[in-house]
Design an enzyme around this catalytic site. Structure first.
Site, PDB file in Angstrom:
ATOM      1  N   ARG A 124       0.506  -0.999   0.178  1.00 54.54           N
ATOM      2  CA  ARG A 124       0.342   0.310  -0.124  1.00 54.54           C
ATOM      3  C   ARG A 124       0.748   1.374  -0.056  1.00 54.54           C
ATOM      4  NH1 ARG A 124      -2.436  -3.140   3.353  1.00 54.54           N
ATOM      5  NH2 ARG A 124      -4.210  -4.001   2.367  1.00 54.54           N
ATOM      6  N   LYS A 146       3.464  12.001 -10.050  1.00 52.74           N
ATOM      7  CA  LYS A 146       3.089  11.083 -10.821  1.00 52.74           C
ATOM      8  C   LYS A 146       4.598   9.988 -11.203  1.00 52.74           C
ATOM      9  CE  LYS A 146      -0.255  13.776 -13.906  1.00 52.74           C
ATOM     10  NZ  LYS A 146      -0.013  14.863 -15.437  1.00 52.74           N
ATOM     11  N   GLU A 188      11.300  20.687 -22.444  1.00 51.37           N
ATOM     12  CA  GLU A 188      10.820  20.661 -21.350  1.00 51.37           C
ATOM     13  C   GLU A 188      11.544  22.370 -20.366  1.00 51.37           C
ATOM     14  OE1 GLU A 188       8.041  18.670 -21.165  1.00 51.37           O
ATOM     15  OE2 GLU A 188       8.865  17.309 -21.676  1.00 51.37           O
ATOM     16  N   LYS A 230       8.240  23.614 -11.948  1.00 47.58           N
ATOM     17  CA  LYS A 230       6.911  23.109 -11.273  1.00 47.58           C
ATOM     18  C   LYS A 230       6.790  22.809 -10.260  1.00 47.58           C
ATOM     19  CE  LYS A 230       6.409  18.536 -12.836  1.00 47.58           C
ATOM     20  NZ  LYS A 230       5.953  16.665 -13.478  1.00 47.58           N
ATOM     21  N   GLU A 240      -3.475  17.969 -10.735  1.00 42.21           N
ATOM     22  CA  GLU A 240      -4.479  18.241 -12.048  1.00 42.21           C
ATOM     23  C   GLU A 240      -5.710  18.547 -12.140  1.00 42.21           C
ATOM     24  OE1 GLU A 240      -1.323  16.688 -15.150  1.00 42.21           O
ATOM     25  OE2 GLU A 240      -3.541  17.307 -16.497  1.00 42.21           O
ATOM     26  N   ARG A 244      -2.316  22.328 -13.219  1.00 39.40           N
ATOM     27  CA  ARG A 244      -1.345  21.824 -13.834  1.00 39.40           C
ATOM     28  C   ARG A 244      -1.214  21.618 -14.969  1.00 39.40           C
ATOM     29  NH1 ARG A 244       1.292  16.769  -9.781  1.00 39.40           N
ATOM     30  NH2 ARG A 244       2.551  15.946 -11.890  1.00 39.40           N
ATOM     31  N   ASN A 248       1.329  20.951 -19.765  1.00 39.43           N
ATOM     32  CA  ASN A 248       0.549  19.870 -20.991  1.00 39.43           C
ATOM     33  C   ASN A 248       1.107  20.549 -22.356  1.00 39.43           C
ATOM     34  OD1 ASN A 248      -0.060  17.907 -19.739  1.00 39.43           O
ATOM     35  ND2 ASN A 248      -1.764  18.030 -19.506  1.00 39.43           N
ATOM     36  N   HIS A 251       2.322  18.802 -25.594  1.00 35.59           N
ATOM     37  CA  HIS A 251       2.298  18.044 -25.456  1.00 35.59           C
ATOM     38  C   HIS A 251       1.111  17.140 -26.320  1.00 35.59           C
ATOM     39  CE1 HIS A 251       5.160  18.230 -22.151  1.00 35.59           C
ATOM     40  NE2 HIS A 251       4.724  17.075 -22.242  1.00 35.59           N
ATOM     41  N   HIS A 255       2.348  14.711 -28.551  1.00 41.09           N
ATOM     42  CA  HIS A 255       1.536  13.517 -28.380  1.00 41.09           C
ATOM     43  C   HIS A 255       1.272  12.831 -29.442  1.00 41.09           C
ATOM     44  CE1 HIS A 255       1.640  13.558 -23.968  1.00 41.09           C
ATOM     45  NE2 HIS A 255       2.668  12.995 -24.074  1.00 41.09           N
ATOM     46  N   HIS A 268      10.347  11.909 -26.692  1.00 39.51           N
ATOM     47  CA  HIS A 268       9.045  12.743 -26.396  1.00 39.51           C
ATOM     48  C   HIS A 268       9.879  14.404 -26.524  1.00 39.51           C
ATOM     49  CE1 HIS A 268       6.226  14.052 -23.988  1.00 39.51           C
ATOM     50  NE2 HIS A 268       7.540  14.595 -23.363  1.00 39.51           N
TER      51      HIS A 268
HETATM   52  N1  LIG Z   1       6.222  11.531 -14.119  1.00 38.34           N
HETATM   53  C1  LIG Z   1       6.532  12.484 -15.160  1.00 38.34           C
HETATM   54  O1  LIG Z   1       5.706  13.147 -14.124  1.00 38.34           O
HETATM   55  C2  LIG Z   1       6.502  12.131 -16.287  1.00 38.34           C
HETATM   56  C3  LIG Z   1       7.188  13.772 -16.713  1.00 38.34           C
HETATM   57  C4  LIG Z   1       7.740  13.068 -18.552  1.00 38.34           C
HETATM   58  C5  LIG Z   1       7.876  12.512 -18.852  1.00 38.34           C
HETATM   59  N2  LIG Z   1       7.219  11.274 -17.558  1.00 38.34           N
HETATM   60  C6  LIG Z   1       8.561   9.913 -18.606  1.00 38.34           C
HETATM   61  O2  LIG Z   1       9.188  10.006 -18.906  1.00 38.34           O
HETATM   62  C7  LIG Z   1       9.546   9.370 -19.796  1.00 38.34           C
HETATM   63  C8  LIG Z   1      10.751   9.372 -20.652  1.00 38.34           C
HETATM   64  O3  LIG Z   1      12.157   9.517 -19.686  1.00 38.34           O
HETATM   65  P1  LIG Z   1      13.589  10.217 -20.432  1.00 38.34           P
HETATM   66  O4  LIG Z   1      13.370  10.934 -21.559  1.00 38.34           O
HETATM   67  O5  LIG Z   1      14.151  10.643 -18.702  1.00 38.34           O
HETATM   68  O6  LIG Z   1      13.782   8.924 -20.496  1.00 38.34           O
HETATM   69  P2  LIG Z   1      14.727   7.826 -20.646  1.00 38.34           P
HETATM   70  O7  LIG Z   1      14.653   7.173 -19.383  1.00 38.34           O
HETATM   71  O8  LIG Z   1      13.910   5.742 -21.521  1.00 38.34           O
HETATM   72  O9  LIG Z   1      16.264   7.406 -20.854  1.00 38.34           O
HETATM   73  C9  LIG Z   1      17.110   7.981 -21.870  1.00 38.34           C
HETATM   74  C10 LIG Z   1      17.820   7.238 -22.720  1.00 38.34           C
HETATM   75  O10 LIG Z   1      19.126   7.460 -22.050  1.00 38.34           O
HETATM   76  C11 LIG Z   1      20.148   6.629 -21.098  1.00 38.34           C
HETATM   77  N3  LIG Z   1      20.224   7.138 -19.988  1.00 38.34           N
HETATM   78  C12 LIG Z   1      19.585   7.977 -18.994  1.00 38.34           C
HETATM   79  N4  LIG Z   1      20.534   8.361 -18.208  1.00 38.34           N
HETATM   80  C13 LIG Z   1      21.762   7.710 -18.604  1.00 38.34           C
HETATM   81  C14 LIG Z   1      22.777   8.922 -18.845  1.00 38.34           C
HETATM   82  N5  LIG Z   1      22.898   9.403 -17.495  1.00 38.34           N
HETATM   83  N6  LIG Z   1      23.896   8.374 -19.120  1.00 38.34           N
HETATM   84  C15 LIG Z   1      23.510   7.338 -20.373  1.00 38.34           C
HETATM   85  N7  LIG Z   1      22.685   7.231 -20.682  1.00 38.34           N
HETATM   86  C16 LIG Z   1      21.875   7.478 -19.806  1.00 38.34           C
HETATM   87  C17 LIG Z   1      18.994   5.557 -21.071  1.00 38.34           C
HETATM   88  O11 LIG Z   1      19.331   4.100 -20.703  1.00 38.34           O
HETATM   89  C18 LIG Z   1      17.881   5.544 -22.045  1.00 38.34           C
HETATM   90  O12 LIG Z   1      18.547   5.485 -22.691  1.00 38.34           O
HETATM   91  C19 LIG Z   1       8.830   8.436 -20.103  1.00 38.34           C
HETATM   92  O13 LIG Z   1       8.063   7.073 -20.428  1.00 38.34           O
HETATM   93  C20 LIG Z   1       7.485   9.592 -19.854  1.00 38.34           C
HETATM   94  O14 LIG Z   1       6.054   9.003 -20.116  1.00 38.34           O
HETATM   95  C21 LIG Z   1       6.827  11.249 -16.733  1.00 38.34           C
HETATM   96 ZN   LIG Z   2       6.881  15.919 -21.572  1.00 38.22          ZN
END
Ligand SMILES: NC(=O)c1ccc[n+]([C@@H]2O[C@H](COP(=O)([O-])OP(=O)(O)OC[C@H]3O[C@@H](n4cnc5c(N)ncnc54)[C@H](O)[C@@H]3O)[C@@H](O)[C@H]2O)c1
Ligand SMILES: [Zn+2]
Length: 362
Positions: A124, A146, A188, A230, A240, A244, A248, A251, A255, A268
């Site tokens: 939980r 999130k 971003e 943020k 949200e 909040r 987006n 986005h 998306h 992204h």
């Molecule tokens: N929770 C939220 O509020 C929120 C907001 C925005 C995005 N997201 C989510 O985040 C995800 C995308 O995240 P991302 O862009 O970080 O992608 P990711 O986590 O896939 O990382 C991108 C790439 O970089 C590599 N990597 C990470 N750190 C590294 C480092 N220091 N050195 C070398 N390589 C490294 C990873 O292995 C991967 O191949 C999506 O799933 C999206 O939905 C969530």
């Molecule tokens: Zn984003």
């Protein structure tokens, strides 16, 4: 400027710190020990990130008396799934983790969302700490609570709000980040300037070269200000239900573009860059802002190395995807549109024809 920035996130019933600095992962074990009772901790990461930064974290935690388990997820968004979450849950149960155990997410947004989701449901809900290693994770996904996994029928469809105990943002971790990931994260950052803070947007314009060179003081300022914005927004509207939604900006169309190109063409942030420009064009079309806003936005994004042009995909495909999006309530498209740099508005009832005109226009 101080070596370590400390930003407070205040949400109802909880507040936590984001610590941003050059060697934060080295301080993390000691600081965590001050915060938690339990000693069981699992580091969730992937082998690439763990290979660069994991050993330091693990050794530091062991030195500080933690029992450390490691779980490595295969690299990629396709592993942000319920199946992977279940494997982590099994690892926790097999290791006998109890309710005062901690999950540490060491990685980008994929790892943060997946590990965070597990933390939100294991017994939980247990403590989560975010150790973000991509620019996107440092300015966005590690902040705000999130957490989610994807479902075959939709991204982030299974999730929760689960605020972390703290966020430790190590700027040195970015040294190993591939250029394309770095640049994608900048979209971003630009978004925060447009939705909230013209001075920050000006700062970005003036520091393009320093940003591209990843100058440490500038990067710290950029990440710090992004997190502050943020934190401010999430502090006003954690779940949200209102403001909040401005996060987006760019986005909804972004998306749709990611989806119609099957997540294979754009990172992204790249899709968000195109989505922001497209949204700004819609704002001009609806006479909400001047064309100079589009020009300023396009110019900054381009200088930072981000795409700004909608590719040659059919606008009908984009429209199809847009009007199926979860954010389209009762077939009414809602977009976040700029009034000027630093201020956006939530605009409802945007027609497919408006979008089509803005996408198809040369
Ligand atoms: N929770 C939220 O509020 C929120 C907001 C925005 C995005 N997201 C989510 O985040 C995800 C995308 O995240 P991302 O862009 O970080 O992608 P990711 O986590 O896939 O990382 C991108 C790439 O970089 C590599 N990597 C990470 N750190 C590294 C480092 N220091 N050195 C070398 N390589 C490294 C990873 O292995 C991967 O191949 C999506 O799933 C999206 O939905 C969530
Ligand atoms: Zn984003």
């Amino acid at each position: 400027m101080p070596q370590v920035l400390n930003i407070k996130v205040k949400v109802p019933h909880r507040s936590y710190d984001i610590k941003i600095g050059g060697n934060i992962l080295a301080d993390f074990p000691h600081q965590l020990k001050q915060l938690v009772e339990g000693r069981q901790i699992i580091i969730v990461s992937n082998s690439i990130i763990y290979g660069y930064h994991g050993q330091q974290v693990k050794e530091g935690l062991i030195e500080h008396g933690f029992d450390v388990v490691t779980y490595l997820v295969p690299d990629g968004e396709e592993y942000k799934t319920w199946q992977e979450a279940e494997k982590i849950l099994t690892t926790l149960l097999e290791a006998g983790f109890n309710r005062d155990a901690v999950i540490a997410a060491l990685g980008g947004g994929v790892i943060g969302d997946l590990a965070g989701f597990v933390a939100s449901i294991y017994q939980r809900g247990i403590d989560l700490v975010q150790l973000p290693t991509t620019l996107l994770a440092q300015v966005d996904s590690s902040v705000g609570g999130k957490v989610a996994v994807n479902h075959p029928l939709g991204k982030n469809m299974i999730g929760a709000f689960h605020q972390p105990l703290g966020v430790w943002t190590d700027l040195r971790a970015l040294n190993t980040l591939p250029e394309r990931e770095w640049t994608a994260g900048l979209a971003e950052v630009v978004k925060y300037g447009v939705i909230w803070d013209e001075d920050f947007f000006d700062y970005l314009e003036k520091n393009v070269q320093n940003i591209k060179n990843r100058d440490l003081a500038v990067v710290r300022e950029v990440i710090g200000r992004s997190c502050q914005i943020k934190a401010e927004i999430v502090g006003q509207d954690e779940k949200e239900q209102g403001i909040r939604a401005v996060l987006n900006f760019g986005h909804t169309i972004g998306h749709a573009l990611e989806k119609v190109t099957e997540y294979k063409v754009y990172r992204h942030g790249e899709a968000v860059a195109i989505g922001m420009v497209c949204a700004a064009k819609v704002a001009v079309y609806l006479e909400l802002c001047s064309v100079q806003i589009v020009e300023r936005l396009e110019s900054l994004l381009k200088k930072l190395g981000l795409p700004v042009e909608m590719p040659n995909v059919s606008s009908d495909l984009i429209l199809g995807s847009l009007y199926l999006d979860k954010k389209v309530k009762k077939k009414e498209l809602v977009l976040i549109l700029p009034r000027r740099i630093g201020q956006v508005e939530i605009i409802r009832g945007i027609t497919p024809q408006t979008i089509k005109d803005c996408i198809d226009r040369p």
